[in-house]
Motif scaffolding. Sequence first.
Motif, PDB file in Angstrom:
ATOM      1  N   GLU A  76      19.072  -4.365  13.601  1.00 54.46           N
ATOM      2  CA  GLU A  76      20.500  -4.433  13.296  1.00 54.46           C
ATOM      3  C   GLU A  76      20.263  -5.970  12.512  1.00 54.46           C
ATOM      4  OE1 GLU A  76      23.091  -4.674  16.880  1.00 54.46           O
ATOM      5  OE2 GLU A  76      21.765  -2.334  17.587  1.00 54.46           O
ATOM      6  N   ASN A  77      19.157  -6.864  11.944  1.00 50.95           N
ATOM      7  CA  ASN A  77      19.272  -7.925  11.302  1.00 50.95           C
ATOM      8  C   ASN A  77      19.296  -8.503  11.991  1.00 50.95           C
ATOM      9  OD1 ASN A  77      18.471  -7.149   8.810  1.00 50.95           O
ATOM     10  ND2 ASN A  77      20.683  -6.282   7.750  1.00 50.95           N
ATOM     11  N   ASP A  78      20.085  -9.248  13.584  1.00 47.28           N
ATOM     12  CA  ASP A  78      19.816 -10.369  14.467  1.00 47.28           C
ATOM     13  C   ASP A  78      19.237 -10.379  15.405  1.00 47.28           C
ATOM     14  OD1 ASP A  78      23.011 -10.577  16.450  1.00 47.28           O
ATOM     15  OD2 ASP A  78      21.760 -11.670  15.290  1.00 47.28           O
ATOM     16  N   ILE A  79      18.689  -9.099  15.778  1.00 47.04           N
ATOM     17  CA  ILE A  79      18.053  -9.196  17.244  1.00 47.04           C
ATOM     18  C   ILE A  79      16.606  -9.023  17.270  1.00 47.04           C
ATOM     19  CG2 ILE A  79      18.516  -7.584  19.741  1.00 47.04           C
ATOM     20  CD1 ILE A  79      21.421  -7.146  18.456  1.00 47.04           C
ATOM     21  N   ILE A  80      15.723  -9.600  18.319  1.00 52.67           N
ATOM     22  CA  ILE A  80      14.256  -9.770  18.338  1.00 52.67           C
ATOM     23  C   ILE A  80      14.749  -9.181  19.451  1.00 52.67           C
ATOM     24  CG2 ILE A  80      12.370 -11.203  17.655  1.00 52.67           C
ATOM     25  CD1 ILE A  80      14.215 -13.139  16.537  1.00 52.67           C
ATOM     26  N   ILE A  81      13.634  -8.359  19.996  1.00 50.27           N
ATOM     27  CA  ILE A  81      13.070  -7.456  20.774  1.00 50.27           C
ATOM     28  C   ILE A  81      11.654  -7.326  21.438  1.00 50.27           C
ATOM     29  CG2 ILE A  81      13.540  -5.525  22.670  1.00 50.27           C
ATOM     30  CD1 ILE A  81      16.629  -4.489  21.056  1.00 50.27           C
ATOM     31  N   THR A  82      11.521  -7.660  22.745  1.00 51.58           N
ATOM     32  CA  THR A  82       9.720  -7.603  22.389  1.00 51.58           C
ATOM     33  C   THR A  82       9.458  -6.233  23.260  1.00 51.58           C
ATOM     34  OG1 THR A  82       9.943  -8.271  24.656  1.00 51.58           O
ATOM     35  CG2 THR A  82      10.160 -10.300  23.166  1.00 51.58           C
ATOM     36  N   PRO A  83       8.164  -5.963  22.685  1.00 50.80           N
ATOM     37  CA  PRO A  83       7.380  -4.906  23.503  1.00 50.80           C
ATOM     38  C   PRO A  83       7.831  -5.050  24.847  1.00 50.80           C
ATOM     39  CG  PRO A  83       5.727  -5.083  21.824  1.00 50.80           C
ATOM     40  CD  PRO A  83       6.687  -6.648  22.075  1.00 50.80           C
ATOM     41  N   ALA A  84       8.028  -5.623  25.703  1.00 49.18           N
ATOM     42  CA  ALA A  84       7.695  -5.881  27.123  1.00 49.18           C
ATOM     43  C   ALA A  84       9.470  -5.397  27.164  1.00 49.18           C
ATOM     44  CB  ALA A  84       7.504  -6.896  27.634  1.00 49.18           C
ATOM     45  N   ASN A  85      10.390  -6.717  26.930  1.00 52.93           N
ATOM     46  CA  ASN A  85      11.572  -6.036  27.110  1.00 52.93           C
ATOM     47  C   ASN A  85      12.211  -4.570  26.858  1.00 52.93           C
ATOM     48  OD1 ASN A  85      12.387  -8.365  27.752  1.00 52.93           O
ATOM     49  ND2 ASN A  85      13.668  -8.808  25.818  1.00 52.93           N
ATOM     50  N   GLY A 101      35.044  -0.134  25.820  1.00 52.12           N
ATOM     51  CA  GLY A 101      35.171  -1.260  26.063  1.00 52.12           C
ATOM     52  C   GLY A 101      34.772  -2.140  24.124  1.00 52.12           C
ATOM     53  N   GLU A 102      35.339  -3.498  24.456  1.00 49.03           N
ATOM     54  CA  GLU A 102      34.696  -4.193  23.360  1.00 49.03           C
ATOM     55  C   GLU A 102      33.216  -4.944  23.435  1.00 49.03           C
ATOM     56  OE1 GLU A 102      35.998  -4.794  20.325  1.00 49.03           O
ATOM     57  OE2 GLU A 102      36.524  -2.714  20.282  1.00 49.03           O
ATOM     58  N   GLN A 103      33.112  -5.193  24.986  1.00 52.95           N
ATOM     59  CA  GLN A 103      31.997  -6.125  25.321  1.00 52.95           C
ATOM     60  C   GLN A 103      31.212  -6.139  26.047  1.00 52.95           C
ATOM     61  OE1 GLN A 103      32.903  -9.276  24.019  1.00 52.95           O
ATOM     62  NE2 GLN A 103      34.675  -8.839  23.541  1.00 52.95           N
ATOM     63  N   TYR A 104      30.084  -5.981  25.449  1.00 52.82           N
ATOM     64  CA  TYR A 104      29.212  -5.325  25.870  1.00 52.82           C
ATOM     65  C   TYR A 104      27.877  -6.462  26.106  1.00 52.82           C
ATOM     66  CZ  TYR A 104      31.487  -1.098  24.212  1.00 52.82           C
ATOM     67  OH  TYR A 104      32.030  -0.194  23.754  1.00 52.82           O
ATOM     68  N   ARG A 105      27.185  -5.512  27.206  1.00 60.05           N
ATOM     69  CA  ARG A 105      25.784  -6.544  27.626  1.00 60.05           C
ATOM     70  C   ARG A 105      24.541  -5.807  27.327  1.00 60.05           C
ATOM     71  NH1 ARG A 105      23.615  -6.098  32.950  1.00 60.05           N
ATOM     72  NH2 ARG A 105      24.982  -4.836  34.685  1.00 60.05           N
ATOM     73  N   THR A 106      23.127  -6.100  27.808  1.00 57.29           N
ATOM     74  CA  THR A 106      22.048  -5.221  27.540  1.00 57.29           C
ATOM     75  C   THR A 106      21.613  -5.164  28.835  1.00 57.29           C
ATOM     76  OG1 THR A 106      20.578  -7.564  27.691  1.00 57.29           O
ATOM     77  CG2 THR A 106      21.500  -6.721  25.544  1.00 57.29           C
ATOM     78  N   THR A 107      21.030  -4.759  29.538  1.00 56.12           N
ATOM     79  CA  THR A 107      20.240  -4.714  30.968  1.00 56.12           C
ATOM     80  C   THR A 107      19.993  -5.928  30.764  1.00 56.12           C
ATOM     81  OG1 THR A 107      17.994  -3.837  30.294  1.00 56.12           O
ATOM     82  CG2 THR A 107      19.871  -1.946  30.754  1.00 56.12           C
ATOM     83  N   ASN A 108      19.174  -6.932  30.283  1.00 58.31           N
ATOM     84  CA  ASN A 108      18.584  -8.256  30.609  1.00 58.31           C
ATOM     85  C   ASN A 108      19.649  -8.940  30.723  1.00 58.31           C
ATOM     86  OD1 ASN A 108      16.628  -6.661  30.646  1.00 58.31           O
ATOM     87  ND2 ASN A 108      15.903  -7.640  28.935  1.00 58.31           N
ATOM     88  N   SER A 182      14.732 -12.241  29.099  1.00 55.04           N
ATOM     89  CA  SER A 182      13.511 -11.909  29.945  1.00 55.04           C
ATOM     90  C   SER A 182      12.974 -12.471  31.065  1.00 55.04           C
ATOM     91  CB  SER A 182      12.215 -10.986  28.619  1.00 55.04           C
ATOM     92  OG  SER A 182      11.182 -10.687  29.651  1.00 55.04           O
ATOM     93  N   GLY A 183      13.170 -11.801  31.959  1.00 53.97           N
ATOM     94  CA  GLY A 183      12.112 -12.161  33.273  1.00 53.97           C
ATOM     95  C   GLY A 183      13.298 -13.342  33.732  1.00 53.97           C
ATOM     96  N   GLY A 184      14.702 -13.426  33.515  1.00 50.11           N
ATOM     97  CA  GLY A 184      15.764 -14.668  34.142  1.00 50.11           C
ATOM     98  C   GLY A 184      16.262 -15.248  33.636  1.00 50.11           C
ATOM     99  N   GLY A 213      24.780 -16.139  22.425  1.00 53.45           N
ATOM    100  CA  GLY A 213      24.778 -15.438  22.965  1.00 53.45           C
ATOM    101  C   GLY A 213      24.286 -13.467  23.423  1.00 53.45           C
ATOM    102  N   HIS A 214      23.178 -13.580  22.409  1.00 59.82           N
ATOM    103  CA  HIS A 214      22.690 -12.793  22.936  1.00 59.82           C
ATOM    104  C   HIS A 214      21.152 -13.284  23.329  1.00 59.82           C
ATOM    105  CE1 HIS A 214      23.547  -9.768  19.406  1.00 59.82           C
ATOM    106  NE2 HIS A 214      23.940 -11.058  18.112  1.00 59.82           N
ATOM    107  N   ALA A 215      20.346 -14.426  23.858  1.00 64.11           N
ATOM    108  CA  ALA A 215      19.336 -14.709  24.148  1.00 64.11           C
ATOM    109  C   ALA A 215      19.911 -14.728  25.584  1.00 64.11           C
ATOM    110  CB  ALA A 215      19.899 -16.133  24.167  1.00 64.11           C
ATOM    111  N   LEU A 216      21.276 -15.014  25.704  1.00 61.07           N
ATOM    112  CA  LEU A 216      22.213 -14.705  27.253  1.00 61.07           C
ATOM    113  C   LEU A 216      22.549 -13.423  27.487  1.00 61.07           C
ATOM    114  CD1 LEU A 216      24.379 -17.768  27.593  1.00 61.07           C
ATOM    115  CD2 LEU A 216      22.266 -17.710  28.077  1.00 61.07           C
ATOM    116  N   GLY A 217      21.879 -12.472  27.050  1.00 56.37           N
ATOM    117  CA  GLY A 217      22.556 -11.041  27.143  1.00 56.37           C
ATOM    118  C   GLY A 217      23.205 -10.488  26.563  1.00 56.37           C
TER     119      GLY A 217
END
Length: 283
Positions: A76-85, A101-108, A182-184, A213-217
């Motif tokens: 998405e030209n924005d998000i870096i995801i490691t293979p572990a994540n 809804g409007e606001q979304y988070r990841t599992t992490n 990742s890992g809290g 905000g992405h770095a926080l999930g």
Amino acid sequence: MKQLNSNSIFVFILMVALTVVSCKENDETAPNPTAQIPQETIAQFEELGFDASDIRMSDNLELLDPSLEGGNYVLENDIIITPANLDKMLKSSIYHTGVVGEQYRTTNLVSSPRTINIIGYTGGSNALDQTMTTALQMAVANYNALNIGLNFTLTYGTNYTAYDIVVYRVSGSGGGSAGFPSGGDPYQFVQIQSGTSNYGTDVVEHVMTHEIGHALGLRHTDYFNRSLSCGSGGNEGSSGVGAIHIPGTPTGFDANSVMLSCFSSSESGEFGAYDITALEYLY
């Protein structure tokens, strides 16, 4: 990341002509970005709710720590995801279906309460310029004004190893990028493209607040329809563990969210009301 978009009319907010900016500039060096990525992996990201149409692998250029960032997935030209994540997200028991809804988070997410130590990098070609330095102070102030269990400190320098988040400059027309926790712990590296400063301090503040905000999930507010803020683009994914609705945030298009996929050249750099609701719910 956020990037300059060719669409110049932000119909959904002001009905006036504006420059629309997305998370990251297009990668002109990768004409076939999915060539080295297995179709099975692309299908996994789509199941998790990501738009994998522009997926590519991160390289080792202009990175402070290539061992951490080289070889990761960029979506998405924005998000870096490691293979572990990716593996952790696929194994999650949390599942969400549909646009609710409007606001979304990841599992992490980031473990809290805790202090998040941020450093603005000042070394060589990756050094933040003066506009970025000021904007980073403003972005950190945005987070410290929230009623959450995370406290943010800010310093500037080149010895970044011990810091939770490193904000640094890379070449590009404008925008930024980051990954998910990742890992809290928050994602460590936030890139800001050099051309972002041309749009002024408030826009740089917006990009930095967005990427932290992405770095926080947090995911994009309009992940289900990128054209709402970008003028073009579709659904990043209608289901999967990668886009979990945050209770207390509304349905419908929230034009004031700092986490929209694209932003205009007139951004204030401040959180929207439901961005605050989302973060205070999570942390």
